[in-house]
Design a protein around this motif. Structure first.
Motif, short mmCIF file in Angstrom:
data_model
loop_
_atom_site.label_atom_id
_atom_site.label_comp_id
_atom_site.label_asym_id
_atom_site.label_seq_id
_atom_site.Cartn_x
_atom_site.Cartn_y
_atom_site.Cartn_z
N ASP A 1 -12.01 18.67 34.31
CA ASP A 1 -10.78 18.00 33.94
C ASP A 1 -10.99 17.18 32.67
O ASP A 1 -11.55 16.10 32.72
N PRO A 2 -10.53 17.67 31.48
CA PRO A 2 -10.76 16.95 30.24
C PRO A 2 -10.00 15.64 30.18
O PRO A 2 -10.30 14.80 29.37
N ASN B 1 -9.56 30.63 38.54
CA ASN B 1 -8.85 29.37 38.25
C ASN B 1 -8.50 28.65 39.54
O ASN B 1 -7.78 27.65 39.54
N ILE B 2 -9.04 29.15 40.67
CA ILE B 2 -8.87 28.43 41.95
C ILE B 2 -10.21 28.44 42.67
O ILE B 2 -10.82 29.50 42.84
N ARG C 1 -7.59 23.56 41.63
CA ARG C 1 -6.83 24.57 40.87
C ARG C 1 -6.83 24.17 39.41
O ARG C 1 -6.66 22.97 39.09
N HIS C 2 -6.89 25.13 38.55
CA HIS C 2 -6.93 24.85 37.11
C HIS C 2 -5.67 25.41 36.48
O HIS C 2 -5.30 26.57 36.74
N TYR C 3 -4.97 24.57 35.72
CA TYR C 3 -3.72 24.99 35.11
C TYR C 3 -3.82 24.89 33.61
O TYR C 3 -4.12 23.84 33.05
N GLU C 4 -3.54 26.02 32.94
CA GLU C 4 -3.57 26.04 31.48
C GLU C 4 -2.30 25.40 30.92
O GLU C 4 -1.28 25.32 31.62
N ASP C 5 -2.37 24.94 29.68
CA ASP C 5 -1.18 24.52 28.92
C ASP C 5 -0.33 23.51 29.66
O ASP C 5 0.87 23.64 29.83
N MET C 6 -0.96 22.43 30.11
CA MET C 6 -0.22 21.41 30.86
C MET C 6 -0.07 20.13 30.06
O MET C 6 0.72 19.27 30.43
N VAL C 7 -0.87 19.93 29.02
CA VAL C 7 -0.83 18.67 28.28
C VAL C 7 -0.56 18.95 26.80
O VAL C 7 -1.20 19.83 26.21
N SER D 1 -3.40 21.66 26.25
CA SER D 1 -4.69 21.81 26.94
C SER D 1 -4.47 21.75 28.45
O SER D 1 -3.39 21.42 28.91
N PRO D 2 -5.51 22.13 29.20
CA PRO D 2 -5.35 22.33 30.64
C PRO D 2 -5.56 21.06 31.45
O PRO D 2 -6.00 20.05 30.92
N ILE D 3 -5.20 21.12 32.73
CA ILE D 3 -5.65 20.10 33.67
C ILE D 3 -6.18 20.79 34.91
O ILE D 3 -5.93 21.99 35.12
N SER D 4 -6.91 20.04 35.72
CA SER D 4 -7.35 20.54 37.02
C SER D 4 -6.85 19.59 38.09
O SER D 4 -6.78 18.39 37.86
N ALA E 1 0.99 14.13 30.39
CA ALA E 1 1.55 15.42 29.95
C ALA E 1 2.04 15.33 28.52
O ALA E 1 1.94 16.28 27.74
N ARG F 1 -0.05 22.53 20.25
CA ARG F 1 -1.36 22.73 20.88
C ARG F 1 -1.35 22.05 22.24
O ARG F 1 -0.93 20.91 22.35
N PHE G 1 -14.64 19.41 39.77
CA PHE G 1 -13.43 18.77 39.23
C PHE G 1 -13.77 17.95 38.01
O PHE G 1 -13.13 18.06 36.97
N HIS H 1 -2.51 32.68 31.51
CA HIS H 1 -1.64 33.24 30.48
C HIS H 1 -2.40 34.21 29.60
O HIS H 1 -3.53 33.93 29.20
#
Lengths: 119, 226
Positions: free
Chosen positions: B44-45, B75-76, A106-112, A90-93, A40, A88, B40, B219
């Protein structure tokens, strides 16, 4: 897990510091399939001059941040320094089993935090 | 929609992730479907990230709130296994017809705020070698299950060219309409017939791949970036 900041205190100019969030630590490792955790990161460091001015390739500077840093160097008591915050992200899944035994992604924006900046 | 968070960082993080509570106890062990691993790994970057501030090329080009691989907003992604018994419906077998099967999908985990963008039914059939070898001219029909072992109106008919690979059918717009929220459960009656022969197969596996968009986790800024 976080990188210890050298010499305590904010340590050096504003930049991203390593912070690893482990799902095992919060007891989710049984139902989170992947990842095991994620980087993070967090922002810490001074935003006085010249740190407030971006290095090459750094995040864009906010003029207001430079103004505050200038004011602070001229009259420290007037207003504080700008803050070192994420510039800046970036997301995680996350892949996991839910309560109904579905496999969920699930994909989450702005986590890192990728970059920090003075604001 | 969640009950107030229990104190503690784990509960707060859970709520921040839009999850009401952590699954209780260890889930029943079940293999993770390959499609979910693929989605996945492509999304996942972090897999390649080694130090703060570096992002692998291309990772930031991904459109937020969008599932590129399936080409829809979302997003799910949920892989929902069939809860039905997949036993054939007796009276159809008695009449010398091929079996019909009832499949049941529990969608109660989907929140009312989630907007469905894709609902792909995936069926795997198994049968004697001879039946599997018959190409073309199969027809899949799908109906709403009615009370008891009744069958409601046919929702979808689809030609099936080959039984060697999973048969897929899009349910969004067929089993429920696009602009309504996801039903809490889905009871369907399936039948697979061969137009030219009386060959029969049986249903080995049924699952649903459901893609939804939770606007609360999307967002506006992320949307603007898109």
């Amino acid at each position: 897990e976080a990188d210890p900041v050298v010499g305590g205190g904010p340590g050096g100019s504003c930049r991203a510091r390593r912070l690893y969030v482990s799902f095992r630590e919060v007891g989710w490792h049984r139902w989170v399939i992947a990842p095991r955790g994620f980087l993070a990161n967090y922002c810490q460091g001074h935003c006085s001059l010249p740190a407030t001015l971006p290095g090459p390739g750094g995040p864009p500077t906010l003029n207001h941040a430079v103004l505050r840093a200038l004011m602070y160097s001229a009259a420290p008591g007037a207003a504080g320094l700008p803050c070192c915050v994420p510039a800046r992200l970036s997301p995680i899944s996350v892949l996991f089993f839910d309560n109904s035994d579905n496999v969920v992604l699930r994909h989450y924006e702005d986590m890192v935090v990728d970059e920090c900046g003075c604001r | 929609a969640c009950a107030p968070a229990a104190p503690g960082p784990a509960a707060a993080l859970l709520q921040a992730l839009g999850l009401c509570d952590a699954p209780q106890g260890a889930p029943k062990p079940r293999p993770v479907p390959p499609v979910m691993w693929r989605l996945f790994r492509r999304r996942d970057p972090q897999e390649a990230r080694v130090s703060p501030g570096r992002t692998p090329p291309g990772a930031t080009l991904r459109r937020p709130c969008h599932v590129e691989e399936l080409g829809v907003a979302g997003n799910i992604v949920r892989h929902v296994p069939d809860r039905g018994t997949r036993a054939g419906i007796p009276e159809s077998a008695a009449a010398g017809q091929c079996s019909r099967w009832t499949v049941v999908f529990d969608l109660s985990a989907v929140e009312p705020t989630e907007q469905p963008s894709r609902a792909r039914l995936e069926l795997r059939f198994a049968a004697e070698e001879a039946a599997m070898g018959i190409e073309g001219d199969w027809e899949l029909s799908l109906a709403q299950a009615a009370e008891g072992t009744g069958v409601g109106p046919v929702l979808l008919r689809q030609a099936v060219v080959s039984l060697g690979t999973p048969v897929r059918a899009e349910l969004l717009g067929a089993a429920w309409s696009h602009n309504t929220s996801v039903p809490r459960s889905l009871h369907l009656v399936l039948a697979l017939r061969h137009r030219a022969t009386s060959a029969c197969v049986h249903l080995a596996e049924a699952s649903l791949l459901l893609v939804t968009l939770d606007p609360r986790l999307c967002h506006p800024l992320a949307r603007l970036r898109r």
